[in-house]
Scaffold this motif. Structure first.
Motif, PDB file in Angstrom:
ATOM      1  N   GLY A  61       0.793  -1.216   0.000  1.00 46.34           N
ATOM      2  CA  GLY A  61       0.000   0.000   0.000  1.00 46.34           C
ATOM      3  C   GLY A  61       0.824   1.263   0.000  1.00 46.34           C
ATOM      4  O   GLY A  61       0.370   2.298   0.472  1.00 46.34           O
ATOM      5  N   PRO A 112       2.462   4.601  -1.581  1.00 48.43           N
ATOM      6  CA  PRO A 112       1.716   5.596  -2.343  1.00 48.43           C
ATOM      7  C   PRO A 112       1.403   5.133  -3.762  1.00 48.43           C
ATOM      8  O   PRO A 112       2.208   4.472  -4.414  1.00 48.43           O
ATOM      9  CB  PRO A 112       2.652   6.809  -2.351  1.00 48.43           C
ATOM     10  N   ARG A 113       0.226   5.527  -4.216  1.00 44.99           N
ATOM     11  CA  ARG A 113      -0.271   5.039  -5.502  1.00 44.99           C
ATOM     12  C   ARG A 113       0.656   5.345  -6.661  1.00 44.99           C
ATOM     13  O   ARG A 113       0.757   4.560  -7.595  1.00 44.99           O
ATOM     14  CB  ARG A 113      -1.663   5.585  -5.769  1.00 44.99           C
ATOM     15  N   GLN A 126       3.235   2.708  -6.725  1.00 44.07           N
ATOM     16  CA  GLN A 126       2.649   1.484  -7.255  1.00 44.07           C
ATOM     17  C   GLN A 126       2.584   1.557  -8.771  1.00 44.07           C
ATOM     18  O   GLN A 126       2.922   0.602  -9.473  1.00 44.07           O
ATOM     19  CB  GLN A 126       1.237   1.276  -6.689  1.00 44.07           C
ATOM     20  N   LEU A 153      -4.157  -1.731  -7.736  1.00 46.78           N
ATOM     21  CA  LEU A 153      -4.036  -1.024  -6.465  1.00 46.78           C
ATOM     22  C   LEU A 153      -4.065   0.486  -6.673  1.00 46.78           C
ATOM     23  O   LEU A 153      -4.768   1.206  -5.961  1.00 46.78           O
ATOM     24  CB  LEU A 153      -2.741  -1.431  -5.749  1.00 46.78           C
ATOM     25  N   ALA A 154      -3.307   0.971  -7.635  1.00 46.38           N
ATOM     26  CA  ALA A 154      -3.270   2.416  -7.896  1.00 46.38           C
ATOM     27  C   ALA A 154      -4.578   2.895  -8.520  1.00 46.38           C
ATOM     28  O   ALA A 154      -5.063   3.979  -8.195  1.00 46.38           O
ATOM     29  CB  ALA A 154      -2.083   2.753  -8.796  1.00 46.38           C
ATOM     30  N   ASP A 177      -7.572   1.650  -8.051  1.00 50.66           N
ATOM     31  CA  ASP A 177      -8.594   1.684  -7.006  1.00 50.66           C
ATOM     32  C   ASP A 177      -8.471   2.919  -6.112  1.00 50.66           C
ATOM     33  O   ASP A 177      -9.417   3.299  -5.440  1.00 50.66           O
ATOM     34  CB  ASP A 177      -8.540   0.414  -6.150  1.00 50.66           C
ATOM     35  N   GLN A 178      -7.299   3.529  -6.133  1.00 55.01           N
ATOM     36  CA  GLN A 178      -7.083   4.767  -5.373  1.00 55.01           C
ATOM     37  C   GLN A 178      -7.362   5.999  -6.233  1.00 55.01           C
ATOM     38  O   GLN A 178      -7.130   7.126  -5.806  1.00 55.01           O
ATOM     39  CB  GLN A 178      -5.654   4.813  -4.840  1.00 55.01           C
ATOM     40  N   GLY A 179      -7.821   5.786  -7.462  1.00 57.30           N
ATOM     41  CA  GLY A 179      -8.241   6.881  -8.310  1.00 57.30           C
ATOM     42  C   GLY A 179      -7.213   7.447  -9.266  1.00 57.30           C
ATOM     43  O   GLY A 179      -7.462   8.468  -9.902  1.00 57.30           O
ATOM     44  N   GLN A 196      -5.734   3.561 -14.094  1.00 57.58           N
ATOM     45  CA  GLN A 196      -7.014   3.073 -14.615  1.00 57.58           C
ATOM     46  C   GLN A 196      -6.891   2.789 -16.105  1.00 57.58           C
ATOM     47  O   GLN A 196      -7.339   1.751 -16.593  1.00 57.58           O
ATOM     48  CB  GLN A 196      -8.121   4.089 -14.337  1.00 57.58           C
TER      49      GLN A 196
END
Length: 124
Positions: free
Chosen positions: A17, A19-20, A23, A49-50, A52-54, A59
């Motif tokens: 986890g 920072p995004r 990742q 993972l990244a 899902d954190q926006g 994405q």
């Protein structure tokens, strides 16, 4: 520490986890094989993972993984969903790819009007 050990350590940190953005960068390295051995399954996991954190770029890249079945099972509907998330954040290439999804009916119902709208948005 060897390059391979460093890469594994960084991947482990990213999965915990970190920072995004970290990742995302490790995912890009794993996806491309730059600096660490190519591992599309690890890349997809870290993109997730990244994403899902926006993080829009994650994405988009995860959408690419689903579109081409790299590191995950090919899934046109999931690719279109992820392209939409990135497109809504202004990623022009995601807008274009989503337009192509609408043009061809890949993962979304075929819709020439929406395809044209998204292409216009991407061109701006």
């Amino acid at each position: 520490m060897t390059e391979r050990e460093r890469a594994r350590f960084e991947a482990f940190e990213a999965e915990k986890g970190s920072p995004r953005v970290q990742q995302f960068h490790i995912a890009m390295a794993a996806y491309s094989g730059e600096g660490i051995p190519r591992d599309v399954e690890l890349a997809a996991k870290l993109f997730r993972l990244a994403a899902d954190q926006g993080l829009a770029e994650a994405q988009f890249n995860l959408a690419q993984c689903y579109a081409f079945g790299e590191g995950v099972n090919e899934d046109a509907a999931e690719a279109a969903r992820l392209y939409r998330l990135a497109a809504d954040q202004g990623v022009a290439v995601a807008q274009w790819n989503l337009a192509v999804c609408y043009e061809k009916g890949r993962g979304v119902p075929r819709n020439e009007r929406e395809a044209a709208r998204l292409k216009s948005l991407a061109a701006e």
